[in-house]
Design an enzyme around this catalytic site. Structure first.
Site, PDB file in Angstrom:
ATOM      1  N   GLY A  79      -8.007  -7.745   4.205  1.00 34.07           N
ATOM      2  CA  GLY A  79      -8.866  -7.801   5.380  1.00 34.07           C
ATOM      3  C   GLY A  79      -8.271  -8.510   6.587  1.00 34.07           C
ATOM      4  O   GLY A  79      -8.925  -8.651   7.604  1.00 34.07           O
ATOM      5  N   TYR A 138      12.638 -34.365 -18.829  1.00 42.37           N
ATOM      6  CA  TYR A 138      11.177 -34.217 -18.806  1.00 42.37           C
ATOM      7  C   TYR A 138      10.629 -34.413 -17.401  1.00 42.37           C
ATOM      8  O   TYR A 138      11.296 -34.964 -16.527  1.00 42.37           O
ATOM      9  CB  TYR A 138      10.507 -35.209 -19.766  1.00 42.37           C
ATOM     10  N   ARG A 155      -3.579   2.798   8.572  1.00 44.46           N
ATOM     11  CA  ARG A 155      -3.858   1.532   7.880  1.00 44.46           C
ATOM     12  C   ARG A 155      -2.640   0.630   7.865  1.00 44.46           C
ATOM     13  O   ARG A 155      -1.515   1.090   7.711  1.00 44.46           O
ATOM     14  CB  ARG A 155      -4.217   1.790   6.411  1.00 44.46           C
ATOM     15  N   MET A 212      -5.551  -7.660   8.403  1.00 48.11           N
ATOM     16  CA  MET A 212      -4.989  -6.810   9.459  1.00 48.11           C
ATOM     17  C   MET A 212      -5.901  -5.594   9.646  1.00 48.11           C
ATOM     18  O   MET A 212      -6.920  -5.475   8.997  1.00 48.11           O
ATOM     19  CB  MET A 212      -3.575  -6.409   9.090  1.00 48.11           C
ATOM     20  N   ARG A 238      -2.978  -1.347  -6.430  1.00 47.41           N
ATOM     21  CA  ARG A 238      -2.088  -2.507  -6.326  1.00 47.41           C
ATOM     22  C   ARG A 238      -2.399  -3.447  -7.486  1.00 47.41           C
ATOM     23  O   ARG A 238      -3.458  -3.346  -8.096  1.00 47.41           O
ATOM     24  CB  ARG A 238      -2.280  -3.228  -4.987  1.00 47.41           C
ATOM     25  N   HIS A 294     -15.376  -9.251   0.823  1.00 55.36           N
ATOM     26  CA  HIS A 294     -14.372 -10.161   1.371  1.00 55.36           C
ATOM     27  C   HIS A 294     -14.509 -11.564   0.777  1.00 55.36           C
ATOM     28  O   HIS A 294     -13.535 -12.164   0.324  1.00 55.36           O
ATOM     29  CB  HIS A 294     -14.544 -10.201   2.896  1.00 55.36           C
ATOM     30  N   CYS A 339       8.745 -38.920 -12.363  1.00 59.78           N
ATOM     31  CA  CYS A 339       7.337 -39.299 -12.485  1.00 59.78           C
ATOM     32  C   CYS A 339       6.615 -39.344 -11.137  1.00 59.78           C
ATOM     33  O   CYS A 339       5.471 -39.746 -11.050  1.00 59.78           O
ATOM     34  CB  CYS A 339       7.189 -40.623 -13.230  1.00 59.78           C
ATOM     35  N   LYS A 376       0.838  -1.200   0.000  1.00 53.19           N
ATOM     36  CA  LYS A 376       0.000   0.000   0.000  1.00 53.19           C
ATOM     37  C   LYS A 376       0.877   1.257   0.000  1.00 53.19           C
ATOM     38  O   LYS A 376       0.666   2.179  -0.781  1.00 53.19           O
ATOM     39  CB  LYS A 376      -0.902  -0.020   1.240  1.00 53.19           C
ATOM     40  N   SER A 419      14.024 -42.683 -14.435  1.00 53.31           N
ATOM     41  CA  SER A 419      12.895 -41.819 -14.097  1.00 53.31           C
ATOM     42  C   SER A 419      12.859 -41.763 -12.579  1.00 53.31           C
ATOM     43  O   SER A 419      12.764 -42.800 -11.911  1.00 53.31           O
ATOM     44  CB  SER A 419      11.600 -42.410 -14.651  1.00 53.31           C
TER      45      SER A 419
HETATM   46  C1  PEP Z   1       7.230 -42.873  -7.112  1.00 49.05           C
HETATM   47  O1  PEP Z   1       7.591 -43.635  -6.223  1.00 49.05           O
HETATM   48  O2  PEP Z   1       7.556 -41.682  -7.153  1.00 49.05           O
HETATM   49  C2  PEP Z   1       6.382 -43.382  -8.199  1.00 49.05           C
HETATM   50  C3  PEP Z   1       6.069 -42.615  -9.222  1.00 49.05           C
HETATM   51  O3  PEP Z   1       5.855 -44.636  -8.054  1.00 49.05           O
HETATM   52  P1  PEP Z   1       4.586 -44.953  -7.145  1.00 49.05           P
HETATM   53  O4  PEP Z   1       3.969 -43.680  -6.702  1.00 49.05           O
HETATM   54  O5  PEP Z   1       3.701 -45.794  -7.982  1.00 49.05           O
HETATM   55  O6  PEP Z   1       5.224 -45.721  -6.034  1.00 49.05           O
END
Ligand code: PEP
Ligand code: MG
Length: 922
Positions: A104, A890, A95, A106, A364, A480, A870, A26, A803
């Site tokens: 809202g 990836y 303020r 504070m 803002r 709010h 993954c 502010k 992975s």
């Molecule tokens: C993991 O362990 O990160 C994974 C992707 O395998 P899961 O969640 O199936 O154990």
């Protein structure tokens, strides 16, 4: 201590607008606006350093006090008025305002500097005793509540009594009205000066009774009390909860802004309002907002009176600011566009018009719905206000999630009960509750709830967090409820005026109107009373409220979204794949832009009725022949699934993980299931029960799972590999481009990989001989165990890709059970021992160090090693930025998070290029 008080509003501001850390958002905005020469009432900002000093010692340091005195004198000079001087009274607002917006959370005190003599002086000067005493009574109630800790009730009661007297004088039969209806029958503006005078006396009496002391008449004393209260409010409960939710550090502190008051309640040529430079729900490029004639700012944001639209094209055009005060409207439009150009972002403005003159109180970066954020970013890039890269950086990847929120199924039958404002997008159904605590309680039991309130206040924040959606009877788009729900990405319908909420009986009564009648909205055709626990559906995208639970459908993405995503795709270097186990998942993933499958968990294919039976037979078989027979039943199911997935993912890589989970997950638990199995296998029930018992594991996550299965039962993996390669051969035969990647889970040694590779190669040769040509595939492993990470160099000799399974890697590295940690991890986050839940966002220091090390050791051993992730972290923006830094090829995440990951990967790439910027909605 360095300089800690900064003047603004009269010539060049003292504070550097870039120092939000010191001035708060502010304060920085006020300094910015005064530097631009915009009409800002003069004042000064006391820095966040003072707040932190106050938090440490409980006192405002002497040097800061002296600076405040000097700034106050300068302010008095600038305004030609003095604090506490009845002849020329200066009134100020005090303020809060931290570095990040905490709407809202504070405290703020208005009209400070009032006492009996000043009020009389002001009455004489403005020739409006009503105005002077209205401001006085508001000040006493606010100051008493915030700085002196007096509860609100005695003030409310006194106000109700005053209203009742006015009603009597107007011959309104108030015996028929409840408190709410009385408020509507006698609005604040109808309470005359002599009543207001009496109210001030009553309020001060209440303060004496509650605190044992007189309300302070000395304006300096009031000021110091108010400044202390603002600093204290940094640590009030709701502010602390809000900071935890939004990951705002406790040591940022709030600044305190002391500013000359301007009045929107001086009469019909005065007004107050809130505006957005663009529509915060849709992103449409036109000034959007709400205003109230003859009112103070708190009336608009608190939702006490339902505000009017700013533009003539709004809900009720003739009441618009554009129609009523065209000069002020045009001036506001001009300022809005100046500010947008200056900040190069959509702004949220607070303004007051005093006697026809417009003043800017605040600006803002505006909070906006995700849909609007995308639209504004794309439009601003096209307008040349920002570059495409900046547009990509402007979006909060978490907010993109909102765009993928479900909407109501258009085909589903539904009964419309009422309409309100579409305050925050998304649709939700749930059981009605009327208090935040109840919302939290029921949600804790796993029930979906809709929180229904007359209006929300910051005390309701935990209930809003717990609820699926929020409905309020009063308040506008800047109330709010609307602002907070948008920030949380929760559906919210606000200002449903047909709803009357009764907290005492825990019911809501809805007046239902005939939508087809020309007198729509005038005479209700029905009234429906719903009680706590009844089910309701709200659609925050349209503002509609429906009876019962209406089914929802997933979202379709807009053209601008696609455009922005294509800009993001143009700059990111990491690929984004999806975790998908079925052809349908694969299709969804592709529609969200996945560039392959990073994890197909094959065990998920075995849970269907027919398949689980064969799976059980396989597990419980006593010899390879029995197992072989069961596997032969599973093979065609697996092959068909893979064919479906390869077809969906033509041309893209598909990583298939061979069987991973502990076998006992598939075992029968009910006697009935055992009997069924015993018949199918011609094995006595008792024998099966004993075998099931033998297979039980106490810590299954560290048990007989992953590639350990292949070491003992190689035929399982052999069957899966056969299914994969035969499916690949079939789809390739159809002319499809197939890229299977066979992935071995839970490896900890090179030996395990060599053994499984042998199985794979043996099957591959057989499939090749049958198909008459080789089937190309790659072979790799998951890195899920600390030993695998440490020995990545060794493993890479036997694997073409890694992975990172960061779910298991987190579990194993931190010694936290994935299944049980939920009981105590929240306490780790609340106490700050851990910055975040490590299963949501990667523990970069610990688990991340192993990822980095394994990536490095793996690539040293095999330069072309492909690296991905993954685990769940593959869809978390913060973790994605880490994975970019360590050079993964990836990330792979659930299909719905693919767009979030694409954006986060692009932002990581841009930041790494050394560009600045960040989420515009911070
Ligand atoms: C993991 O362990 O990160 C994974 C992707 O395998 P899961 O969640 O199936 O154990
Ligand atoms: Mg795992």
């Amino acid at each position: 201590m360095a300089k800690s008080v900064f003047f603004f509003g009269d010539g060049r501001p003292e504070g550097d607008p870039k120092r939000r850390d010191l001035l708060g958002g502010k304060g920085a905005g006020l300094a910015d606006m005064s530097a631009l020469g915009l009409p800002v009432p003069a004042g000064f900002t006391i820095s966040t350093d003072v707040c932190n000093a106050f938090a440490r010692s409980g006192e405002i340091p002497q040097e800061a006090r002296a600076e405040v005195e000097a700034a106050l004198q300068r302010l008095e000079k600038a305004m030609g008025a003095r604090l506490g001087d009845p002849g020329a009274p200066l009134l100020v607002s005090v303020r809060s305002g931290g570095r990040a917006s905490m709407p809202g959370m504070m405290d703020t005190i208005l009209n400070l500097g009032m006492n009996d003599a000043v009020a009389e002086g002001l009455a004489a000067r403005t020739a409006s005793p009503r105005f002077a005493f209205d401001a006085y009574r508001r000040f006493v109630a606010m100051h008493a509540g915030i700085a002196l800790g007096v509860p609100r009730e005695p003030f409310e009661e006194a106000l109700d009594l005053a209203r009742a007297r006015v009603a009597a004088a107007k011959s309104i039969d108030r015996t028929r009205l409840n408190a709410e209806e009385l408020k509507r029958a006698v609005p604040d503006a109808d309470i005359p000066a002599d009543e207001l005078r009496m109210l001030v006396k009553a309020f001060k009496g209440a303060v004496r009774k509650e605190t044992g002391r007189d309300f302070p008449a000395d304006a300096r004393e009031q000021l110091w009390q108010a400044i202390s209260a603002v600093f204290k409010s940094w640590n009030n409960h709701r502010a602390v909860v809000y900071r935890r939710m939004h990951e705002i550090p406790d040591d940022w502190g709030t600044a305190c802004n002391v500013q000359a008051m301007v009045f929107g309640n001086l009469g019909e040529t005065s007004a107050t309002g809130v505006a957005f430079t663009r529509d915060p729900s849709t992103g449409d490029k036109e000034l959007y907002g709400e205003w109230l004639p003859n009112a103070q700012g708190e009336d608009v944001v608190a939702g006490i009176r339902t505000p009017l639209p700013i533009r003539a094209s709004g809900r009720s055009g003739t009441d618009s600011l554009e129609a009523k005060m065209p000069d002020a409207f045009r001036e506001l439009e001009r300022i809005a566009s100046t500010l947008e150009r200056h900040f190069r972002d959509m702004q949220d403005l607070e303004f007051t018009i005093q006697d026809g003159k417009l003043y800017m109180l605040q600006c803002r970066n505006a909070k906006r719905a995700a849909r609007a954020a995308v639209r504004v970013a794309v439009d601003m890039a096209k307008e040349g206000l920002v570059s495409k890269d900046e547009a990509v950086l402007r979006l909060d990847p978490g907010g993109i999630d909102q765009l993928l929120h479900p909407t109501l199924d258009p085909q589903a039958p539904k009964k419309l009960l009422a309409r309100g404002l579409s305050a925050s997008p998304g649709a939700a159904s749930g059981h009605i509750v009327f208090t935040a605590d109840e919302a939290e309680r029921r949600a804790g039991q796993g029930k979906p709830v809709i929180l229904v309130r007359v209006e929300t206040s910051p005390e309701d924040i935990h209930g809003m967090k717990a609820a699926r959606g929020v409905l309020t009877a009063r308040g506008g788009m800047t109330s709010h409820a609307a602002v907070v729900a948008r920030g949380m990405g929760k559906p919210c319908v606000a200002g449903v005026s047909a709803v009357a909420v009764n907290y005492e009986t825990q019911t809501m009564t809805i007046s239902v109107y005939d939508e087809t009648s020309p007198q729509r909205g005038q005479n209700p055709v029905d009234t429906i009373t719903l009680k706590k626990g009844d089910v309701l559906t709200i659609d925050g995208g349209t503002g509609h409220v429906y009876e019962g639970a209406v089914p929802t459908v997933s979202a379709a993405l807009s053209g601008e979204f696609g455009e922005l995503m294509s800009w993001a795709d143009g700059v990111r270097t990491m690929r984004v794949r999806a975790n998908a186990d079925t052809p349908l998942d694969a299709r969804t993933a592709r529609s969200f832009g996945a560039e392959g499958i990073g994890l197909c968990r094959t065990e998920h294919m075995f849970f269907e009725e027919e398949r689980i039976q064969a799976m059980r037979e396989m597990i419980l078989a006593e010899d390879p022949t029995g197992r072989g027979a069961a596997l032969a039943k599973l093979l065609p199911f697996q092959r068909d699934d893979f064919v479906g997935i390869f077809r969906e993912m033509r041309g893209l890589p598909v990583t298939i993980r061979l069987l991973d989970p502990p076998l006992h997950e598939f075992l029968p638990t009910e006697p009935k299931q055992l009997e069924q199995l015993s018949r199918a296998m011609s094995v006595p029930v008792q024998k099966l029960a004993q075998r099931t018992k033998d297979l039980h594991e106490f810590n299954p996550m560290l048990g007989h799972r992953g590639c350990r299965l292949a070491v003992t039962y190689p035929e399982i993996y052999a069957m899966q590999v056969r299914a994969i390669l035969e499916a690949a051969a079939q789809v390739a035969g159809e002319g499809g481009d197939v890229h299977p990647e066979i992935m071995i889970p839970l490896a900890m040694t090179r030996g395990e990989l060599e053994l499984t590779r042998e199985i794979v190669d043996g099957v591959a040769k057989e499939v090749k001989d049958k198909a008459g040509r080789p089937i190309a595939f790659s072979f790799g492993t998951m890195i899920e165990l600390p030993r695998a990470a440490l020995l990545a160099g060794e493993l890479a000799k036997a694997a073409e890709f890694f992975s990172f399974g960061t779910n298991d890697l987190t579990q194993a590295t931190m010694g936290l059970s994935r299944d049980d940690a939920g009981k105590f991890l929240p306490a780790y986050v609340e106490t700050g021992i851990l910055p975040r839940d490590p299963f949501v966002s990667l523990d970069q220091e610990g688990v991340g160090a192993l990822v980095e090390l394994a990536a490095d050791r793996g690539r040293r051993a095999r330069a072309k090693l492909k690296l991905g992730v993954c685990g769940e972290h593959g869809g978390d923006a913060l973790s994605i930025s880490f994975f970019h830094r360590v050079g993964l090829d990836y990330v792979s995440c659930s299909p719905f998070r693919v767009p979030v990951a694409r954006l986060a990967a692009a932002q990581a790439a841009l930041r790494a290029r050394g560009q600045n910027g960040g989420p515009a909605t911070a």
